[in-house]
Design an enzyme around this catalytic site. Sequence first.
Site, mmCIF file in Angstrom:
data_model
loop_
_atom_site.group_PDB
_atom_site.id
_atom_site.type_symbol
_atom_site.label_atom_id
_atom_site.label_comp_id
_atom_site.label_asym_id
_atom_site.label_seq_id
_atom_site.Cartn_x
_atom_site.Cartn_y
_atom_site.Cartn_z
ATOM 1 N N LYS A 1 -2.776 -106.818 -89.554
ATOM 2 C CA LYS A 1 -2.976 -108.054 -90.488
ATOM 3 C C LYS A 1 -2.883 -107.487 -91.910
ATOM 4 C CE LYS A 1 -3.829 -110.455 -86.975
ATOM 5 N NZ LYS A 1 -2.543 -111.397 -86.511
ATOM 6 N N GLU B 1 -11.690 -109.694 -98.090
ATOM 7 C CA GLU B 1 -10.851 -110.910 -98.438
ATOM 8 C C GLU B 1 -12.153 -111.623 -99.174
ATOM 9 O OE1 GLU B 1 -9.516 -113.335 -95.174
ATOM 10 O OE2 GLU B 1 -7.554 -112.255 -94.988
ATOM 11 N N HIS C 1 -15.363 -118.717 -83.747
ATOM 12 C CA HIS C 1 -14.160 -118.380 -83.925
ATOM 13 C C HIS C 1 -13.144 -118.627 -82.637
ATOM 14 C CE1 HIS C 1 -15.098 -116.790 -87.769
ATOM 15 N NE2 HIS C 1 -15.676 -115.894 -87.045
ATOM 16 N N ARG D 1 2.616 -115.951 -80.574
ATOM 17 C CA ARG D 1 2.734 -116.645 -79.143
ATOM 18 C C ARG D 1 2.478 -118.148 -79.216
ATOM 19 N NH1 ARG D 1 -2.454 -115.714 -80.829
ATOM 20 N NH2 ARG D 1 -3.973 -117.623 -80.646
HETATM 21 C C1 MV4 Z 1 -11.937 -116.595 -93.284
HETATM 22 C C2 MV4 Z 1 -12.798 -117.640 -93.642
HETATM 23 C C3 MV4 Z 1 -13.321 -117.910 -95.148
HETATM 24 N N1 MV4 Z 1 -12.750 -117.015 -95.806
HETATM 25 N N2 MV4 Z 1 -11.495 -115.845 -94.319
HETATM 26 C C4 MV4 Z 1 -10.365 -116.280 -89.723
HETATM 27 C C5 MV4 Z 1 -10.182 -116.274 -88.095
HETATM 28 C C6 MV4 Z 1 -10.557 -117.718 -87.815
HETATM 29 N N3 MV4 Z 1 -10.796 -117.883 -86.148
HETATM 30 C C7 MV4 Z 1 -11.697 -117.848 -88.763
HETATM 31 N N4 MV4 Z 1 -11.211 -117.408 -89.871
HETATM 32 C C8 MV4 Z 1 -11.747 -117.612 -91.133
HETATM 33 N N5 MV4 Z 1 -11.310 -116.528 -91.986
HETATM 34 C C9 MV4 Z 1 -12.044 -115.995 -95.602
HETATM 35 N N6 MV4 Z 1 -11.725 -115.049 -96.335
HETATM 36 C C10 MV4 Z 1 -13.202 -118.799 -92.662
HETATM 37 C C11 MV4 Z 1 -12.525 -118.713 -91.430
HETATM 38 C C12 MV4 Z 1 -12.777 -119.651 -90.375
HETATM 39 C C13 MV4 Z 1 -14.124 -119.624 -90.104
HETATM 40 C C14 MV4 Z 1 -14.882 -118.800 -90.295
HETATM 41 C C15 MV4 Z 1 -16.272 -118.833 -89.877
HETATM 42 C C16 MV4 Z 1 -16.822 -119.880 -89.005
HETATM 43 C C17 MV4 Z 1 -15.749 -120.773 -88.446
HETATM 44 C C18 MV4 Z 1 -14.352 -120.761 -89.006
HETATM 45 C C19 MV4 Z 1 -13.345 -121.832 -88.711
HETATM 46 C C20 MV4 Z 1 -12.208 -121.628 -89.246
HETATM 47 C C21 MV4 Z 1 -11.930 -120.740 -90.062
#
Ligand code: MV4
Length: 498
Positions: A116, A200, A235, A292
């Site tokens: 990443k 980040e 996630h 994928r």
């Molecule tokens: C983040 C974010 C907020 N700020 N990165 C990355 C993988 C994906 N499954 C979730 N991701 C996120 N990355 C930064 N810098 C918010 C998410 C995010 C998320 C985070 C917490 C709970 C649910 C989420 C759903 C989609 C995205």
Amino acid sequence: MFKKILVANRGEIAVRVLRACKELGIPTVTVYSEADRNALHVRYGDEAYCIGEPPSTESYLKIEKIVDVAKKCGAEAVHPGYGFLAENTLFAKRCEKEGITFIGPSSRAIKLLGDKTVARKTMSNAGISIVPGTEKGLTDEKDAMRIGLKLGFPLMIKAAGGGGGKGMRIVKKKEELKSAIKTAMAEAGSAFGDPRIYFERYLINPRHIEFQILADSYGNVVHLCERECSIQRRHQKMIEESPSCIMTPELRKRMGEIACKVVLTCNYTNAGTVEFLVDKDKNFYFLEMNTRLQVEHPVTELVTGVDIVKEQIHISAGEKLTLKQKDVSIRGAAIECRISAEDPYNNFMPSSGKIMQLVEPSGPGVRVESGIFEGFEVPILYDPLIAKLLTWGRDRNEAIARMKRALSEYRIYGIKTTIPFHLHVMDNDSFISGKYDTGFVEKLSFERGGRTQDEIAAIAAVIYATKQQKQVTIQKRGKGYNLWKMAGRVGFKGQWHT
Ligand code: MV4
């Protein structure tokens, strides 16, 4: 075109790939573990080979076993599906070495985008906006402390070898930073064999929007528009839809162009997904790229009419993309609900057992991608996703109405499933309004309602026993009786239908 394709996966995605092969007239080979001897995908394939004991590490992750079967049965290509070996550089390399086509990107592209920090640096160098933060992978705790404090809070710690939320943690204030760094490095090391982390800036409740990409080996790239994937629990995506409610034609064009630029920058080929985070002011940032076929690919297939799996196979066979960007447009709206063997009333605890009764929804605008059947023993060992229910409507309201109708038709007795959760969401005002973000699931109050799971299990057992009894009754009386006369409604008090 390939003379034979081996599908190196199980469950609904294996059935999905087998169907595409069947439509293309390509003979297929399936592989299965001892736990999947009676699985649906095994019945669908033209040939089937047992590759080992139930644990994934003893079967579906056994690179040498799968390559060995492919060579022995003369499969010219392997489709990895998603999960298992789908983004495993070694497996892709091993196939390349044996002259077996890996239906997906090159091992080089998987490696580049799998790190990443390298992906972020590559995009940043190409002038693509990434989530603000660090690019270098960090392994020194003191170094990481200094950089984290400088970046400011809240911040997100992520693992260079992670992705999809694995190894991710939010740090809200500086007092938490030291221990968070220590734990994150240790977890990354053990989970991914790579302790490097990066930071980040934490975007507060953004939307998670991804663009489906198709790229051939001649430099042609098209995007198939977006999927909204903000409804995630820990996630794990639960509901996806297209189009996104926040999308405008102008924003779609800009994000689509950037997604294509990401693909061209990495010399990526085949199907892939470029993930973005979009903030409340509609600023979008490259998050990561999935190398994928994704679980939610049918959402895009429903609104664009493109068969993504067939496109993968054509691209891997060295054909040029026939699709042009001007031909791609979204018609109507589609929603996908992931049906998992988990108990939504008990913290989504995995549920295993025999499917006592199964009634799958159908009718206008309904698509079921299923890996189960009545009598199938759902194993506890694998991913709990057992089916995907999708609906298409002329607009989002119709897609929601159809999803509610289809979910209410769905009967899966014998195990607990996430169907009640999805029914709850389809009735939720912020979902219906489209005004939701990645914080949706944690804000959702979802309690037990209606019958208890134990009551449902008891009903299922009675239904199953009755059906068994009916079978026995018919068989007993079948001798000398005309079965048509017996085919009346079992238990009907009046005359048998004659
Ligand atoms: C983040 C974010 C907020 N700020 N990165 C990355 C993988 C994906 N499954 C979730 N991701 C996120 N990355 C930064 N810098 C918010 C998410 C995010 C998320 C985070 C917490 C709970 C649910 C989420 C759903 C989609 C995205």
